[in-house]
Motif scaffolding. Structure first.
Motif, PDB file in Angstrom:
ATOM      1  N   ASP A  65      45.765 121.135  -5.902  1.00  0.00           N
ATOM      2  CA  ASP A  65      47.039 120.400  -7.090  1.00  0.00           C
ATOM      3  C   ASP A  65      48.097 120.061  -5.949  1.00  0.00           C
ATOM      4  N   ASN A  66      47.383 120.109  -4.852  1.00  0.00           N
ATOM      5  CA  ASN A  66      48.874 119.956  -3.523  1.00  0.00           C
ATOM      6  C   ASN A  66      48.394 118.016  -2.646  1.00  0.00           C
ATOM      7  N   PRO A  67      47.325 117.380  -2.933  1.00  0.00           N
ATOM      8  CA  PRO A  67      47.556 116.227  -2.030  1.00  0.00           C
ATOM      9  C   PRO A  67      48.464 115.499  -0.866  1.00  0.00           C
ATOM     10  N   GLN A  68      48.553 115.680   0.140  1.00  0.00           N
ATOM     11  CA  GLN A  68      49.077 115.498   1.068  1.00  0.00           C
ATOM     12  C   GLN A  68      49.073 113.254   1.022  1.00  0.00           C
ATOM     13  N   ARG A  69      50.225 112.973   1.220  1.00  0.00           N
ATOM     14  CA  ARG A  69      49.842 111.118   1.706  1.00  0.00           C
ATOM     15  C   ARG A  69      49.486 111.220   2.611  1.00  0.00           C
ATOM     16  N   VAL A  70      48.886 110.719   3.598  1.00  0.00           N
ATOM     17  CA  VAL A  70      49.171 110.364   4.417  1.00  0.00           C
ATOM     18  C   VAL A  70      49.021 108.742   5.167  1.00  0.00           C
ATOM     19  N   PRO A  71      49.112 108.159   6.092  1.00  0.00           N
ATOM     20  CA  PRO A  71      49.996 107.126   6.189  1.00  0.00           C
ATOM     21  C   PRO A  71      49.007 106.806   7.170  1.00  0.00           C
ATOM     22  N   TYR A  72      48.338 105.770   7.142  1.00  0.00           N
ATOM     23  CA  TYR A  72      47.473 104.800   8.434  1.00  0.00           C
ATOM     24  C   TYR A  72      47.575 103.335   8.776  1.00  0.00           C
ATOM     25  N   MET A  73      47.007 102.183   9.648  1.00  0.00           N
ATOM     26  CA  MET A  73      47.547 101.637   9.716  1.00  0.00           C
ATOM     27  C   MET A  73      45.234 101.153   8.919  1.00  0.00           C
ATOM     28  N   ALA A  74      45.166 100.169   8.480  1.00  0.00           N
ATOM     29  CA  ALA A  74      44.296  99.505   7.594  1.00  0.00           C
ATOM     30  C   ALA A  74      43.887  97.881   8.130  1.00  0.00           C
ATOM     31  N   THR A  75      43.239  97.326   7.938  1.00  0.00           N
ATOM     32  CA  THR A  75      42.558  96.226   7.883  1.00  0.00           C
ATOM     33  C   THR A  75      42.460  95.071   6.724  1.00  0.00           C
ATOM     34  N   ARG A  76      43.444  94.100   7.137  1.00  0.00           N
ATOM     35  CA  ARG A  76      43.015  93.483   5.182  1.00  0.00           C
ATOM     36  C   ARG A  76      42.365  91.850   5.636  1.00  0.00           C
ATOM     37  N   THR A  77      41.232  91.788   5.353  1.00  0.00           N
ATOM     38  CA  THR A  77      40.862  91.104   5.900  1.00  0.00           C
ATOM     39  C   THR A  77      40.884  89.320   4.849  1.00  0.00           C
ATOM     40  N   THR A  78      41.116  88.437   5.166  1.00  0.00           N
ATOM     41  CA  THR A  78      41.249  87.132   4.489  1.00  0.00           C
ATOM     42  C   THR A  78      40.531  85.830   4.580  1.00  0.00           C
ATOM     43  N   ILE A  79      39.899  85.047   3.803  1.00  0.00           N
ATOM     44  CA  ILE A  79      39.127  84.338   4.173  1.00  0.00           C
ATOM     45  C   ILE A  79      40.027  82.604   3.758  1.00  0.00           C
ATOM     46  N   LYS A  80      39.812  82.251   4.626  1.00  0.00           N
ATOM     47  CA  LYS A  80      40.713  81.108   4.682  1.00  0.00           C
ATOM     48  C   LYS A  80      39.490  79.649   4.636  1.00  0.00           C
ATOM     49  N   SER A  81      40.284  78.787   3.162  1.00  0.00           N
ATOM     50  CA  SER A  81      39.819  77.257   3.809  1.00  0.00           C
ATOM     51  C   SER A  81      40.562  76.775   4.816  1.00  0.00           C
ATOM     52  N   VAL A  82      39.293  75.938   5.783  1.00  0.00           N
ATOM     53  CA  VAL A  82      39.381  75.260   6.111  1.00  0.00           C
ATOM     54  C   VAL A  82      39.204  73.314   6.085  1.00  0.00           C
ATOM     55  N   ASP A  83      40.749  72.384   6.168  1.00  0.00           N
ATOM     56  CA  ASP A  83      39.879  71.266   6.451  1.00  0.00           C
ATOM     57  C   ASP A  83      38.947  70.579   6.864  1.00  0.00           C
ATOM     58  N   ASN A  84      38.525  69.799   6.323  1.00  0.00           N
ATOM     59  CA  ASN A  84      37.313  68.827   6.706  1.00  0.00           C
ATOM     60  C   ASN A  84      38.476  67.272   7.643  1.00  0.00           C
ATOM     61  N   ASP A  85      39.157  66.630   7.668  1.00  0.00           N
ATOM     62  CA  ASP A  85      40.006  65.911   8.274  1.00  0.00           C
ATOM     63  C   ASP A  85      39.943  65.735   9.691  1.00  0.00           C
ATOM     64  N   LEU A 101      23.779  75.033   1.766  1.00  0.00           N
ATOM     65  CA  LEU A 101      25.136  74.334   1.973  1.00  0.00           C
ATOM     66  C   LEU A 101      26.036  75.615   2.835  1.00  0.00           C
ATOM     67  N   GLU A 102      26.499  74.970   3.243  1.00  0.00           N
ATOM     68  CA  GLU A 102      27.743  75.954   4.470  1.00  0.00           C
ATOM     69  C   GLU A 102      29.200  75.097   3.973  1.00  0.00           C
ATOM     70  N   THR A 103      30.530  75.586   3.859  1.00  0.00           N
ATOM     71  CA  THR A 103      32.596  75.347   3.027  1.00  0.00           C
ATOM     72  C   THR A 103      32.830  75.897   4.761  1.00  0.00           C
ATOM     73  N   PRO A 104      33.220  75.598   5.409  1.00  0.00           N
ATOM     74  CA  PRO A 104      34.193  76.521   6.877  1.00  0.00           C
ATOM     75  C   PRO A 104      35.040  76.719   6.589  1.00  0.00           C
ATOM     76  N   ILE A 105      35.367  78.004   7.093  1.00  0.00           N
ATOM     77  CA  ILE A 105      36.388  78.604   6.814  1.00  0.00           C
ATOM     78  C   ILE A 105      36.841  79.311   7.355  1.00  0.00           C
ATOM     79  N   LYS A 106      37.782  79.527   8.070  1.00  0.00           N
ATOM     80  CA  LYS A 106      38.342  80.866   9.323  1.00  0.00           C
ATOM     81  C   LYS A 106      38.667  81.850   8.684  1.00  0.00           C
ATOM     82  N   ILE A 107      38.824  82.910   9.602  1.00  0.00           N
ATOM     83  CA  ILE A 107      38.570  84.279   9.033  1.00  0.00           C
ATOM     84  C   ILE A 107      39.721  84.989   9.621  1.00  0.00           C
ATOM     85  N   GLU A 108      41.232  85.815   8.858  1.00  0.00           N
ATOM     86  CA  GLU A 108      42.031  86.274   9.338  1.00  0.00           C
ATOM     87  C   GLU A 108      42.361  87.813   9.205  1.00  0.00           C
ATOM     88  N   LYS A 109      42.600  88.518   9.690  1.00  0.00           N
ATOM     89  CA  LYS A 109      42.283  89.823   9.859  1.00  0.00           C
ATOM     90  C   LYS A 109      43.748  90.430  10.611  1.00  0.00           C
TER      91      LYS A 109
END
Ligand SMILES: [Zn+2]
Length: 119
Positions: free
Chosen positions: A99-119, A76-84
């Protein structure tokens, strides 16, 4: 009056617990657990099994018959959309100095699965 079922676990009557002991002096038995159905109209699985062990043993014993009730011959399959989306996160760099770690910023990617209406 409350309805009841006997636990459907195939080995329920062989499990050695005090709650299953019935009978008088020389005539003791281990008996299947009696399940009181407080909501007999709702199809609750716990109206038929005293615990997860009995449920799983029942499924294991009758698995082939159960899957024949509603066979799954294809996936079976469920239609979805992927949002990054990009977001700012951070990591720690140690550079040999634990003893002294450095906090370093970086750009991360969040992937989210969104449901799709089947109407
Ligand atoms: Zn049981």
């Amino acid at each position: 009056m409350t309805d009841y079922n006997w636990c459907h676990g195939p080995e329920c009557h062989t499990i050695e617990t005090q709650s299953r002991v019935r009978g008088s002096a020389d005539n003791k038995v281990l008996r299947t657990i009696k399940i009181t159905m407080y909501h007999p109209d709702s199809p609750r699985i716990w109206n038929y099994f005293c615990n997860q062990n009995c449920l799983m043993r029942y499924i294991q014993k009758h698995l082939q018959e159960i899957v024949k009730i509603a066979p799954r011959s294809k996936a079976l399959e469920t239609p979805i959309k992927i949002e990054k989306e990009k977001y700012e996160s951070h990591r720690y760099e140690y550079n040999g100095n634990y003893d002294n770690p450095q906090r370093v910023p970086y750009m991360a990617t969040r992937t989210t699965i969104k449901s799709v209406d089947n109407d």
